[in-house]
Write an enzyme that holds these catalytic residues in place. Sequence first.
Site, PDB file in Angstrom:
ATOM      1  N   ARG A  47       0.868  -1.182   0.000  1.00  0.00           N
ATOM      2  CA  ARG A  47       0.000   0.000   0.000  1.00  0.00           C
ATOM      3  C   ARG A  47       0.906   1.233   0.000  1.00  0.00           C
ATOM      4  O   ARG A  47       1.901   1.288   0.735  1.00  0.00           O
ATOM      5  CB  ARG A  47      -0.904   0.028   1.244  1.00  0.00           C
ATOM      6  N   GLU A  75      -4.060   7.396  -4.350  1.00  0.00           N
ATOM      7  CA  GLU A  75      -4.375   6.739  -5.621  1.00  0.00           C
ATOM      8  C   GLU A  75      -5.691   7.301  -6.129  1.00  0.00           C
ATOM      9  O   GLU A  75      -6.627   7.418  -5.338  1.00  0.00           O
ATOM     10  CB  GLU A  75      -4.503   5.224  -5.438  1.00  0.00           C
ATOM     11  N   HIS A 127      -1.812  -0.041  -9.680  1.00  0.00           N
ATOM     12  CA  HIS A 127      -2.420  -0.985  -8.736  1.00  0.00           C
ATOM     13  C   HIS A 127      -3.020  -2.188  -9.480  1.00  0.00           C
ATOM     14  O   HIS A 127      -4.229  -2.443  -9.398  1.00  0.00           O
ATOM     15  CB  HIS A 127      -3.478  -0.298  -7.861  1.00  0.00           C
TER      16      HIS A 127
HETATM   17  P1  NAP Z   1      -0.608 -11.650   4.642  1.00  0.00           P
HETATM   18  O1  NAP Z   1      -0.417 -13.075   4.261  1.00  0.00           O
HETATM   19  O2  NAP Z   1      -1.581 -11.290   5.715  1.00  0.00           O
HETATM   20  O3  NAP Z   1       0.828 -11.047   5.018  1.00  0.00           O
HETATM   21  C1  NAP Z   1       0.991  -9.790   5.569  1.00  0.00           C
HETATM   22  C2  NAP Z   1       2.197  -9.853   6.484  1.00  0.00           C
HETATM   23  O4  NAP Z   1       2.439  -8.531   6.990  1.00  0.00           O
HETATM   24  C3  NAP Z   1       1.999 -10.773   7.692  1.00  0.00           C
HETATM   25  O5  NAP Z   1       2.860 -11.884   7.588  1.00  0.00           O
HETATM   26  C4  NAP Z   1       2.330  -9.869   8.891  1.00  0.00           C
HETATM   27  O6  NAP Z   1       3.142 -10.573   9.802  1.00  0.00           O
HETATM   28  C5  NAP Z   1       3.073  -8.709   8.237  1.00  0.00           C
HETATM   29  N1  NAP Z   1       2.985  -7.493   9.034  1.00  0.00           N
HETATM   30  C6  NAP Z   1       1.912  -6.971   9.661  1.00  0.00           C
HETATM   31  N2  NAP Z   1       2.255  -5.885  10.349  1.00  0.00           N
HETATM   32  C7  NAP Z   1       3.583  -5.722  10.156  1.00  0.00           C
HETATM   33  C8  NAP Z   1       4.523  -4.783  10.615  1.00  0.00           C
HETATM   34  N3  NAP Z   1       4.167  -3.808  11.474  1.00  0.00           N
HETATM   35  N4  NAP Z   1       5.811  -4.871  10.206  1.00  0.00           N
HETATM   36  C9  NAP Z   1       6.174  -5.873   9.367  1.00  0.00           C
HETATM   37  N5  NAP Z   1       5.327  -6.814   8.911  1.00  0.00           N
HETATM   38  C10 NAP Z   1       4.046  -6.728   9.311  1.00  0.00           C
HETATM   39  O7  NAP Z   1      -1.044 -10.778   3.393  1.00  0.00           O
HETATM   40  P2  NAP Z   1      -0.724 -11.016   1.839  1.00  0.00           P
HETATM   41  O8  NAP Z   1      -1.782 -11.827   1.228  1.00  0.00           O
HETATM   42  O9  NAP Z   1       0.716 -11.424   1.703  1.00  0.00           O
HETATM   43  O10 NAP Z   1      -0.926  -9.518   1.312  1.00  0.00           O
HETATM   44  C11 NAP Z   1      -0.130  -8.456   1.848  1.00  0.00           C
HETATM   45  C12 NAP Z   1      -0.676  -7.117   1.397  1.00  0.00           C
HETATM   46  O11 NAP Z   1      -0.398  -6.927   0.012  1.00  0.00           O
HETATM   47  C13 NAP Z   1      -2.212  -6.964   1.459  1.00  0.00           C
HETATM   48  O12 NAP Z   1      -2.656  -6.634   2.764  1.00  0.00           O
HETATM   49  C14 NAP Z   1      -2.479  -5.859   0.469  1.00  0.00           C
HETATM   50  O13 NAP Z   1      -2.409  -4.605   1.133  1.00  0.00           O
HETATM   51  C15 NAP Z   1      -1.312  -5.983  -0.510  1.00  0.00           C
HETATM   52  N6  NAP Z   1      -1.759  -6.480  -1.829  1.00  0.00           N
HETATM   53  C16 NAP Z   1      -1.629  -5.666  -2.909  1.00  0.00           C
HETATM   54  C17 NAP Z   1      -2.008  -6.112  -4.154  1.00  0.00           C
HETATM   55  C18 NAP Z   1      -1.854  -5.224  -5.354  1.00  0.00           C
HETATM   56  O14 NAP Z   1      -2.676  -5.312  -6.266  1.00  0.00           O
HETATM   57  N7  NAP Z   1      -0.820  -4.413  -5.428  1.00  0.00           N
HETATM   58  C19 NAP Z   1      -2.555  -7.397  -4.316  1.00  0.00           C
HETATM   59  C20 NAP Z   1      -2.669  -8.210  -3.195  1.00  0.00           C
HETATM   60  C21 NAP Z   1      -2.270  -7.737  -1.954  1.00  0.00           C
HETATM   61  P3  NAP Z   1       3.115 -10.253  11.382  1.00  0.00           P
HETATM   62  O15 NAP Z   1       1.690 -10.347  11.822  1.00  0.00           O
HETATM   63  O16 NAP Z   1       4.013 -11.287  11.965  1.00  0.00           O
HETATM   64  O17 NAP Z   1       3.684  -8.878  11.552  1.00  0.00           O
END
Ligand code: NAP
Length: 329
Positions: free
Chosen positions: A239, A268, A287
């Site tokens: 994000r 955005e 995005h």
């Molecule tokens: P996920 O499996 O929930 O992974 C997110 C990770 O972020 C978790 O492992 C969490 O671990 C970590 N996290 C949370 N708070 C943190 C902090 N303060 N410092 C460091 N790490 C932290 O989610 P995902 O499916 O991989 O997706 C991640 C993000 O990508 C989504 O939430 C979305 O915003 C973005 N995304 C973007 C697109 C796009 O089109 N560009 C597409 C899909 C997703 P801990 O709880 O251990 O901290």
Amino acid sequence: MKKKVFLTRSIFPEAIERLLQFAEIEVWSENCPPPVEVLIQKAAEVDGMLTMLTDPINANVIHIGKQNHLKVISQMAVGFDNIDVPSATSAGIPVGNTPGVLTETTADLAWALLMAAARRVVEGNNEVHQGIWRPWGPDVMCGRDVYGATLGLIGFGRIGQAMAARAKGFNMKVLYTQRHRDLDAEKKLGANFVTLIDLLQQSDFISLHAYLSPETKGMIGASQFEEMKPGVILINTARGAMIDQEALYQNLLAGRVAAAGLDVSDPEPISKDSPLLSLPNVVITPHIGSASIQTRKRMAMMTVGNIEAGLTGNPLPYCVNPEAYSNRK
Ligand code: NAP
């Protein structure tokens, strides 16, 4: 009588067909998100809302929905920072999302941005299209090696780990940081758990994969840039608001950050006057992390599955706030 569902954007015909089997639908037909006034009005009228990440589902929308008969909000994205989830939880309204099915597709885009930024693919392409083909020279269009470099992943969940899997093929050293250590994934992917500061200091490439929260908002600002290796390449498909955009611009301008690959920005859409767009070392996409036909179809079907469960009073297959069920009247 069929329950009513409002869709804030049209989705694939297969998903619409399935939705029509159990619901009456209204689709926002414009090519831009509905304004919040429309969302409030629809929340008062329908049983389910099928939303996109660009829709401001704020406390007012949820409050009106709760006062009426809104039973479920189903978002076609894994991220849900546009939804006031605490309000939905206290209103007893479950919120669905689409985790997992977009992991590889989003990691592919992040990897494409990493490669493009490292090897100046877009700069080279633009020059050739403009009729500029600089004679081959030892220092012409030199980028950075990906093979054998160190990749730092901020967030090592589904997408972060999919990036680590790609990095293996490039013989990269992988560092990661997040709040919880994941020993199984570390072992499987050969990644090393480090503090944020160590990651900033040691990485040649830094890629963000955490979700947006009060803790991650602005987590990469002027002081974090100071810790980074000169010549680092920064990738953001998570994000935009996680990175201070002005600090990013200043560091790119100064060359301290060699290049950035961005799929997200803050705000955005990015303003066409944003100074970031004046820099040749910024590769930016609008995005589109999850934007492959196959993945978007899978996401649409999951979103419909969540709506169906919500309308029939069943637990959503993919729910971000299961605590909402205990607040139901
Ligand atoms: P996920 O499996 O929930 O992974 C997110 C990770 O972020 C978790 O492992 C969490 O671990 C970590 N996290 C949370 N708070 C943190 C902090 N303060 N410092 C460091 N790490 C932290 O989610 P995902 O499916 O991989 O997706 C991640 C993000 O990508 C989504 O939430 C979305 O915003 C973005 N995304 C973007 C697109 C796009 O089109 N560009 C597409 C899909 C997703 P801990 O709880 O251990 O901290």
